[in-house]
Structure formats: C-alpha cells, structure tokens
Design a protein around this motif. Sequence first.
Motif, PDB file in Angstrom:
ATOM      1  N   ILE A  96       0.858  -1.198   0.000  1.00 16.96           N
ATOM      2  CA  ILE A  96       0.000   0.000   0.000  1.00 16.96           C
ATOM      3  C   ILE A  96       0.882   1.232   0.000  1.00 16.96           C
ATOM      4  N   SER A  97       0.615   2.154  -0.926  1.00 18.09           N
ATOM      5  CA  SER A  97       1.403   3.363  -1.027  1.00 18.09           C
ATOM      6  C   SER A  97       1.139   4.281   0.164  1.00 18.09           C
ATOM      7  N   PRO A  98       2.180   4.967   0.641  1.00 14.84           N
ATOM      8  CA  PRO A  98       1.971   5.936   1.738  1.00 14.84           C
ATOM      9  C   PRO A  98       0.996   7.041   1.382  1.00 14.84           C
ATOM     10  N   THR A  99       0.781   7.251   0.071  1.00 11.74           N
ATOM     11  CA  THR A  99      -0.177   8.292  -0.318  1.00 11.74           C
ATOM     12  C   THR A  99      -1.602   7.959   0.123  1.00 11.74           C
ATOM     13  N   LYS A 100      -1.813   6.706   0.553  1.00 11.12           N
ATOM     14  CA  LYS A 100      -3.125   6.335   1.084  1.00 11.12           C
ATOM     15  C   LYS A 100      -3.439   7.098   2.371  1.00 11.12           C
ATOM     16  N   LEU A 101      -2.412   7.702   2.957  1.00  9.30           N
ATOM     17  CA  LEU A 101      -2.638   8.536   4.141  1.00  9.30           C
ATOM     18  C   LEU A 101      -3.587   9.682   3.838  1.00  9.30           C
ATOM     19  N   PHE A 102      -3.566  10.161   2.608  1.00 10.53           N
ATOM     20  CA  PHE A 102      -4.336  11.363   2.271  1.00 10.53           C
ATOM     21  C   PHE A 102      -5.829  11.155   2.443  1.00 10.53           C
ATOM     22  N   GLY A 103      -6.313   9.947   2.123  1.00  8.27           N
ATOM     23  CA  GLY A 103      -7.752   9.702   2.206  1.00  8.27           C
ATOM     24  C   GLY A 103      -8.325   9.980   3.585  1.00  8.27           C
ATOM     25  N   PRO A 104      -7.916   9.215   4.606  1.00  8.34           N
ATOM     26  CA  PRO A 104      -8.485   9.444   5.947  1.00  8.34           C
ATOM     27  C   PRO A 104      -8.134  10.804   6.536  1.00  8.34           C
ATOM     28  N   VAL A 105      -6.908  11.285   6.273  1.00  5.89           N
ATOM     29  CA  VAL A 105      -6.502  12.567   6.854  1.00  5.89           C
ATOM     30  C   VAL A 105      -7.309  13.715   6.243  1.00  5.89           C
ATOM     31  N   MET A 106      -7.478  13.705   4.919  1.00  4.61           N
ATOM     32  CA  MET A 106      -8.262  14.753   4.271  1.00  4.61           C
ATOM     33  C   MET A 106      -9.738  14.643   4.646  1.00  4.61           C
TER      34      MET A 106
END
Length: 367
Positions: A96-106
């Motif tokens: 899983i790409s670290p860019t998946k952080l953006f979903g829950p954080v945003m």
Amino acid sequence: MFSGRLNRYLLEEILPFLFAGLAVTILLLLLGALQAIIAPLLAKGANPALVAKLVALQLPDAVARGLPIALLFATLLGLSRLSADSEIKAMQAGGISPTKLFGPVMGLGLAVTLLSFAVGETLTPRAKVQSLSVQREIVLDNPRVAGLGVAGGKALVLRDAFGRAISIASVEPGGELRGLSIATLRNGDVAREIITAQRGRLSAGSNVLELFDGQRITYQNEKPSTVLSFERGTLPVQDLQASFEGGDELKPVYLPLRDLWQKVREYKAQNINAPQEFTALQRKFAEPFAALCMAFFAAALAIFSFRSNLNIGLVWVLLLTFLYYATWSVFRVMGENGALSPLLSAWTPDALYVVAGAALLWVAARR
C-alpha cells in the motif's frame, strides 16, 4: 484489510491529540482574549457569576477558531508517531502506497472544516450578542467596572437592536441612570431623533427604559423639526448591549453570513471602502477551510519525513502550529486596516500551507 486497519489506527492516533489540542487551544484563546478584562473586572468588584457567564460565552468563538489549529497539531503529532513506529514501512511492505494517508486525513480535515464553519455561523453570533448583553449587566450591576461617576471616567455608550446609541454619564447606587442621551440614527450616522433625560432606570430583565425630566427632539433634513419636553416617559429597548473593548457593536466577522454579505453588497454598490467588513467576509470561509489545508500539509510532511528518514519532534510540531496562528494574526490585522487586499489577508495563511505541502510532496517524489 490493511487499509481499513490503517484508517482505524489513524483515527485512534489522531483523535486524542485533536481533543487535547482543542482544549489547550481554547484555553489559550480565552486567556488571550480576556486577560485584559477578567482581572480588572474582578478587581473592581464585578459580579463573579456574570464574569463566569461572560467567559462561557466566548467558548463558541474559541472552538470555531481553535478547531483548525488543533487539527494541525493533532495530525502532525499523530503522523510523526506513525512514521516513528514504522507503520508507514509496514504499509509499504503490505503493498500500500503511503499516499493512502491522504484519504483518511483529508476526510478528517473536511469534517473539521464543516464543523468549524457550522459553529462559527450558528453558535458564535448568538454567543457574541449575548456576551454584549452580559457586559451591559456587569456595568449596570457595578458602575465602577466602567469608571462611571469617577473623575475623568468616560460615559458609557450602549446600543440596542433598533439602532439607538444610549449614552449614560453615571450610574448611581441602586441602578439609577444619570445624564442620558439617546440618539436614533438614520443611515448609521445622521440623527433622526435625540432624547435627553436627567434620570432613568432600567429594571433587571425589563425591555423598557424609564426616563424622567427630559426632552425629545426630532430632525428633518438635519434640522430640528419638533421639540417636546416631558416629566416621565418610557422607551422600549431590545438587546441592549455594551462592550469593554471600546466598540459598541458586533465586529463584522461575528455577524451571520447573510447579514454580512448584505452589508458588503451595500458598501460595494455605494463605492464605500470598508476593509473590516470585506476582510471579515473572506475570513468566514478561509478560517474553517484552513483545517483542510492543514490536513494536506500534515500528510505531505509525513510522507516527506518517511522518505527522508526524518522524525518530526514535538518542538517542531508546536512551532509549525504556532506559525499558522502568527501568520493569521498578522495578515488579519493588515486586511482590517486596509494595508492588504481582503482576499490576500484572509487566504494567504491557508495558501502557505498548501504550497509548503505541495513542495514537500515534490521533493519526496524525487527521492
């Protein structure tokens, strides 16, 4: 599956910091707003219950302004712990790409943005109107609070919902008012009528001002048209307010959006330069939207720190959080004084975090 676990982990990691950060931010904002008021009020013998009520009425504004700041603190600290605990490495190992952080954080940033806007538009205007009424109660309960009747003291000016400005020279023991002058204004500055009275009384909880030994003068084309003397009269008042900050009405940013928008349209139609109102209208949207910008910046910083093998400590988290408040304060003052356009003064603090986040992502992508 891992993505769902990550979302839960993020919420478990960030939400406690969000609540703690909001509590601290509210406390700091309250102290900053009232440090020059609370101590002098109590020192002059103001009713502690009324002072406590005044403090409580500042909470909605503190919550609306504090939510974005608390979110920045919470996401920076939570994501830095996520990186330090190697959760991002485990995410990569799971494909899983670290860019998946953006979903829950945003998503959390959007929720905080909407909540901040809702509080600022529903609870804050009502609380600010009530706080001005409480300030009036404090003054009438103990005239020493405003220096009434003291040598060199200034007259107290009250405002009501009918656009009247009520000047009171002094308040005697027992609540009797002395030296009243009541001006009803047309178009905000031209007097329509002026009522003067030697004495007056406003009973607690009453919406009727009793006047004694006075005179009523009405004006037409700025010239007196009728003069009437009276021994006793009554004047209905509504939402009678006072302010300890030198103003006698709500600041533009605390007006409901519909009222502020109408005011701005009228000023623009008359080519009136009103930087406070124009800046306030932009702030209505820019300040809640800051939560979304900060969420973007925090996620970008987390990715950058992971790929750079950096650990963002608590000191840096506090500095980055304080930076927003500092830039917001400076640009707000510049906008309200007309030194900077309302658009730039309101949105520059948000833009700085978006640009910084984009720059961090660009650098991280090249590593």
